[in-house]
Motif scaffolding. Structure first.
Motif, PDB file in Angstrom:
ATOM      1  N   ASN A   1       0.579  -1.081   0.153  1.00  0.00           N
ATOM      2  CA  ASN A   1       0.395  -0.044  -0.296  1.00  0.00           C
ATOM      3  C   ASN A   1       0.540   1.515  -0.057  1.00  0.00           C
ATOM      4  O   ASN A   1      -0.062   2.240   0.742  1.00  0.00           O
ATOM      5  CB  ASN A   1      -1.069   0.110   1.476  1.00  0.00           C
ATOM      6  CG  ASN A   1      -0.248   0.359   2.547  1.00  0.00           C
ATOM      7  OD1 ASN A   1       0.978   0.601   2.767  1.00  0.00           O
ATOM      8  ND2 ASN A   1      -0.958  -0.513   3.917  1.00  0.00           N
ATOM      9  N   SER A   2       2.280   2.032  -0.601  1.00  0.00           N
ATOM     10  CA  SER A   2       3.053   2.178  -0.217  1.00  0.00           C
ATOM     11  C   SER A   2       3.158   2.887  -2.081  1.00  0.00           C
ATOM     12  O   SER A   2       4.070   3.406  -1.486  1.00  0.00           O
ATOM     13  CB  SER A   2       4.134   1.592   0.231  1.00  0.00           C
ATOM     14  OG  SER A   2       4.475   0.741  -0.127  1.00  0.00           O
TER      15      SER A   2
ATOM     16  N   TYR B   1       2.737   5.259  -5.083  1.00  0.00           N
ATOM     17  CA  TYR B   1       1.872   6.658  -5.741  1.00  0.00           C
ATOM     18  C   TYR B   1       2.201   6.339  -7.639  1.00  0.00           C
ATOM     19  O   TYR B   1       2.945   5.630  -7.881  1.00  0.00           O
ATOM     20  CB  TYR B   1       2.361   7.863  -5.035  1.00  0.00           C
ATOM     21  CG  TYR B   1       4.444   7.667  -5.108  1.00  0.00           C
ATOM     22  CD1 TYR B   1       4.344   8.567  -6.408  1.00  0.00           C
ATOM     23  CD2 TYR B   1       4.803   7.555  -4.491  1.00  0.00           C
ATOM     24  CE1 TYR B   1       6.071   8.957  -6.492  1.00  0.00           C
ATOM     25  CE2 TYR B   1       6.168   7.478  -4.332  1.00  0.00           C
ATOM     26  CZ  TYR B   1       7.169   7.998  -5.246  1.00  0.00           C
ATOM     27  OH  TYR B   1       8.377   7.950  -6.016  1.00  0.00           O
TER      28      TYR B   1
ATOM     29  N   LYS C   1      -8.002  17.843  -0.183  1.00  0.00           N
ATOM     30  CA  LYS C   1      -7.079  16.857   0.108  1.00  0.00           C
ATOM     31  C   LYS C   1      -5.947  15.894  -1.197  1.00  0.00           C
ATOM     32  O   LYS C   1      -5.260  15.942  -1.007  1.00  0.00           O
ATOM     33  CB  LYS C   1      -7.928  15.801   0.626  1.00  0.00           C
ATOM     34  CG  LYS C   1      -7.600  14.364   1.289  1.00  0.00           C
ATOM     35  CD  LYS C   1      -8.185  13.510   1.771  1.00  0.00           C
ATOM     36  CE  LYS C   1      -7.476  12.819   2.760  1.00  0.00           C
ATOM     37  NZ  LYS C   1      -8.130  12.332   3.359  1.00  0.00           N
TER      38      LYS C   1
ATOM     39  N   GLN D   1     -10.659  16.067  -5.026  1.00  0.00           N
ATOM     40  CA  GLN D   1     -10.635  15.199  -3.664  1.00  0.00           C
ATOM     41  C   GLN D   1     -10.709  16.181  -2.949  1.00  0.00           C
ATOM     42  O   GLN D   1     -10.064  16.712  -1.683  1.00  0.00           O
ATOM     43  CB  GLN D   1      -9.904  14.419  -3.141  1.00  0.00           C
ATOM     44  CG  GLN D   1     -10.500  13.257  -2.092  1.00  0.00           C
ATOM     45  CD  GLN D   1      -9.008  12.352  -1.511  1.00  0.00           C
ATOM     46  OE1 GLN D   1      -7.980  12.018  -2.106  1.00  0.00           O
ATOM     47  NE2 GLN D   1     -10.119  11.547  -0.381  1.00  0.00           N
TER      48      GLN D   1
ATOM     49  N   SER E   1     -14.703   8.430  -0.675  1.00  0.00           N
ATOM     50  CA  SER E   1     -13.904   9.974  -0.961  1.00  0.00           C
ATOM     51  C   SER E   1     -15.466  10.565  -2.260  1.00  0.00           C
ATOM     52  O   SER E   1     -15.533   9.777  -3.440  1.00  0.00           O
ATOM     53  CB  SER E   1     -12.586   9.511  -1.804  1.00  0.00           C
ATOM     54  OG  SER E   1     -11.611   8.614  -0.880  1.00  0.00           O
TER      55      SER E   1
ATOM     56  N   ASN F   1     -15.250   3.661  -1.096  1.00  0.00           N
ATOM     57  CA  ASN F   1     -13.647   2.612   0.221  1.00  0.00           C
ATOM     58  C   ASN F   1     -13.814   1.645  -0.049  1.00  0.00           C
ATOM     59  O   ASN F   1     -15.151   0.575  -0.406  1.00  0.00           O
ATOM     60  CB  ASN F   1     -13.901   3.014   1.605  1.00  0.00           C
ATOM     61  CG  ASN F   1     -13.905   4.287   1.704  1.00  0.00           C
ATOM     62  OD1 ASN F   1     -13.312   5.175   0.727  1.00  0.00           O
ATOM     63  ND2 ASN F   1     -14.395   4.507   2.412  1.00  0.00           N
TER      64      ASN F   1
ATOM     65  N   GLY G   1      -8.942  -0.086   2.477  1.00  0.00           N
ATOM     66  CA  GLY G   1      -9.269   0.536   3.165  1.00  0.00           C
ATOM     67  C   GLY G   1     -10.043   1.936   1.460  1.00  0.00           C
ATOM     68  O   GLY G   1     -10.816   1.851   0.914  1.00  0.00           O
ATOM     69  N   LYS G   2      -9.310   3.159   1.761  1.00  0.00           N
ATOM     70  CA  LYS G   2      -9.783   4.349   0.726  1.00  0.00           C
ATOM     71  C   LYS G   2      -8.290   5.296   0.047  1.00  0.00           C
ATOM     72  O   LYS G   2      -7.320   4.281   0.055  1.00  0.00           O
ATOM     73  CB  LYS G   2     -10.080   6.060   1.623  1.00  0.00           C
ATOM     74  CG  LYS G   2     -10.982   5.812   2.434  1.00  0.00           C
ATOM     75  CD  LYS G   2     -11.581   7.115   3.150  1.00  0.00           C
ATOM     76  CE  LYS G   2     -12.581   7.300   3.345  1.00  0.00           C
ATOM     77  NZ  LYS G   2     -13.157   9.319   4.403  1.00  0.00           N
TER      78      LYS G   2
ATOM     79  N   SER H   1      -6.360   6.697  -2.055  1.00  0.00           N
ATOM     80  CA  SER H   1      -4.555   7.479  -1.677  1.00  0.00           C
ATOM     81  C   SER H   1      -4.421   8.354  -3.202  1.00  0.00           C
ATOM     82  O   SER H   1      -3.435   9.084  -2.320  1.00  0.00           O
ATOM     83  CB  SER H   1      -3.720   6.556  -1.312  1.00  0.00           C
ATOM     84  OG  SER H   1      -3.222   5.704  -2.168  1.00  0.00           O
ATOM     85  N   ASP H   2      -4.223   7.997  -4.091  1.00  0.00           N
ATOM     86  CA  ASP H   2      -4.086   8.255  -5.149  1.00  0.00           C
ATOM     87  C   ASP H   2      -4.623   8.027  -6.436  1.00  0.00           C
ATOM     88  O   ASP H   2      -5.510   6.839  -6.196  1.00  0.00           O
ATOM     89  CB  ASP H   2      -2.696   7.974  -5.655  1.00  0.00           C
ATOM     90  CG  ASP H   2      -1.564   9.407  -6.398  1.00  0.00           C
ATOM     91  OD1 ASP H   2      -2.097  10.669  -6.424  1.00  0.00           O
ATOM     92  OD2 ASP H   2      -0.155   9.012  -6.565  1.00  0.00           O
TER      93      ASP H   2
ATOM     94  N   CYS I   1      -5.688   2.212  -4.426  1.00  0.00           N
ATOM     95  CA  CYS I   1      -6.109   2.116  -2.557  1.00  0.00           C
ATOM     96  C   CYS I   1      -5.921   0.696  -1.689  1.00  0.00           C
ATOM     97  O   CYS I   1      -6.376  -0.372  -2.763  1.00  0.00           O
ATOM     98  CB  CYS I   1      -8.270   1.567  -3.039  1.00  0.00           C
ATOM     99  SG  CYS I   1      -9.215   1.914  -2.024  1.00  0.00           S
TER     100      CYS I   1
END
Length: 499
Positions: free
Chosen positions: A197-198, A200, A407, A419, A436, A456, A460-461, A463-464, A476
């Motif tokens: 999950n890291s 981008y 965001k 967002q 989101s 979601n 999770g939600k 993230s990018d 996500c």
């Protein structure tokens, strides 16, 4: 015939009263949902608050007038006016609306908009006939009732048209924080498990999507656009004797770039190659970077003289290499937290967009970072709500949690996908827990296009996100999810692209 003339107006009047009583009570019992439906109307969004109360009250008053002989004629004229307004509203929905919303609830729940339009026309005609028959009972001329009925219909329809035009202007140009959710703008198409999950988004071309990894910063991952195959490239940089804080990767074919603006160094490598060489050293500190070409970059940095955020150009082919543009980012309080935001690039428009995190504004800039226009998001936070303390060592620190407005953002082909972090009018907290919210704006003028949800997932939600002509990609949890845009969105991309 005399019996019909005597009975029809009374029967019609009580039928109209029953219809309006049922309609008003149904709206009152489910008032919150009724107000939300009006807020999502493509014609009445801006006036949802006032109209939601007014319609219920007016319907009950008209129903009361229809029940008494002394006020029945007035009640029929009022019923004719309101029903004509409803009919014109449906006509505008069917012919001039950006989208056709869901039909109303209650007894007419199973009717489509066309059937509802025919239903209303029938009751308009019946109201006119009832008015004429009441006048016939009194042996009066029909010239006045025909004239009054015509004027009532024209006046009611005209008011609805004016409300429609005014509401469209307010929602798109002067929005009072009422979101209009678009009808099915995206549809989930495919999911790919990344295993972590890291990640981008670092860039894209027509065939591949490139990802950076915050926990493995020297690995650039490429995924084919069909989301079937993943390839990892371990990059070697030619200088490593630095204390990096947050190394990032960015891709603009045919090159990739590695940088950490807290250390004034920038590496460049050829896509497919593992070696990245230093192309800039000790030229500039920065915390955000966007690529103009292989030797020219847009940066955000902290001005050493003013200690405020500023934008600049890093051009490796000229001297001096750095040009700062201090008049773009506007200070409100401290010049750092209050003006914090994200610098984005719209490659199809050859423009940059700087969106503030803590206020309702985004800036449109040309390729040289010259200001083209200032535009607003639909929320009402025009001044950053941050509390900043100045420490003895000169550092600025927040001493209270700030109110974040915007965001995360991405720009593509003249549209900004933002967002939002704030609830609009008539929105429930449950919605924000489950999804989101993405607000879409045009960057060529002050115009709000609409909003949509990204639900979601179990892990999770969002993230990018990244946008192409056909797809919206999101990260996500451990996965990348691809959504396909509707044909209408794809058409808008093509129409807004610069030749």
């Amino acid at each position: 015939m005399r019996k019909i003339v005597a009975v029809l107006p009374v029967t019609a009047a009580f039928t109209f009263a029953l219809l309006f009583c049922y309609a008003s009570i149904s709206k009152a019992l489910d008032f919150e949902n009724f107000q939300v439906q009006l807020a999502q109307s493509p014609l009445l969004s801006a006036y949802a608050g006032f109209i939601s109360y007014a319609v219920i009250v007016v319907e009950l008053i008209i129903a009361s007038l229809l029940c008494f002989k002394q006020t029945r004629l007035w009640g029929l004229y009022c019923f004719l006016g309101l029903m004509s307004a409803f009919t014109m509203y449906i006509y505008l929905i069917l012919n001039y609306s950006d989208f056709v919303p869901c039909s109303c609830g209650g007894i007419l729940e199973n009717l489509g908009w066309t059937e509802h339009f025919i239903f209303n026309i029938f009751f308009v005609v019946l109201a006119v006939v009832s008015i004429l028959m009441l006048e016939i009972q009194q042996f009066r001329s029909l010239v006045k009732p025909v004239t009054y009925s015509g004027l009532m219909i024209v006046l009611s329809c005209g008011i609805v048209v004016l409300i429609f035009l005014s509401s469209e202007h307010i929602i798109k140009k002067q929005n009072n924080f009422t979101r209009r959710y678009l009808q099915h703008p995206i549809e989930e198409d495919k999911v790919f498990d990344l295993g972590a999950n890291s990640y981008y988004f670092a860039g894209a071309d027509g065939e591949k999507i490139y990802l950076g990894n915050s926990t493995a910063p020297l690995i650039i991952t490429s995924i084919d656009s069909t989301l079937n195959h993943k390839v990892e490239l371990k990059v070697n940089v030619d200088q490593t004797d630095f204390t990096f804080r947050s190394v990032k990767a960015q891709v603009k074919p045919p090159y990739y770039y590695i940088y950490d603006g807290s250390v004034p160094i920038l590496y460049r490598g050829k896509l497919g190659g593992i070696n990245a060489k230093t192309i800039s050293f000790r030229d500039a500190y920065f915390d955000q970077l966007k690529i103009l070409d292989s030797a020219k970059f847009a940066i955000r940095t902290l001005n050493g003289k003013t200690e405020n955020f500023t934008l600049g150009i890093l051009n490796l082919n000229v001297n001096p290499k750095v040009t700062l543009l201090d008049n773009i980012i506007e200070k409100q309080k401290d010049g750092v937290f209050d003006s914090d935001g994200l610098l984005m690039q719209d490659l199809n428009q050859d423009q940059f967009i700087y969106t503030y995190f803590y206020r309702n504004q985004f800036l449109i800039l040309d390729s040289s970072l010259h200001l083209l226009r200032k535009l607003r998001t639909i929320d009402t936070v025009s001044r950053a709500q941050v509390q900043v303390a100045l420490l003895k060592n000169g550092q600025h620190k927040m001493n209270a949690p700030p109110l974040m407005v915007n965001k995360g953002m991405v720009a593509h082909s003249g549209l900004l996908f933002n967002q939002s972090n704030l609830k609009g009018k008539y929105e429930t907290a449950e919605i924000w827990k489950e999804a989101s919210i993405i607000d879409v704006y045009k960057t060529g003028q002050q115009e709000y296009v609409g909003s949509f949800y990204i639900s979601n997932r179990k892990d999770g939600k969002m993230s990018d996100m990244m946008v192409t002509d056909r797809y919206l990609y999101i990260l996500c949890g451990n996965g990348i999810v691809r959504y396909e845009f509707s044909k209408l969105f794809q058409k808008s991309f093509r129409g807004s692209r610069k030749p």
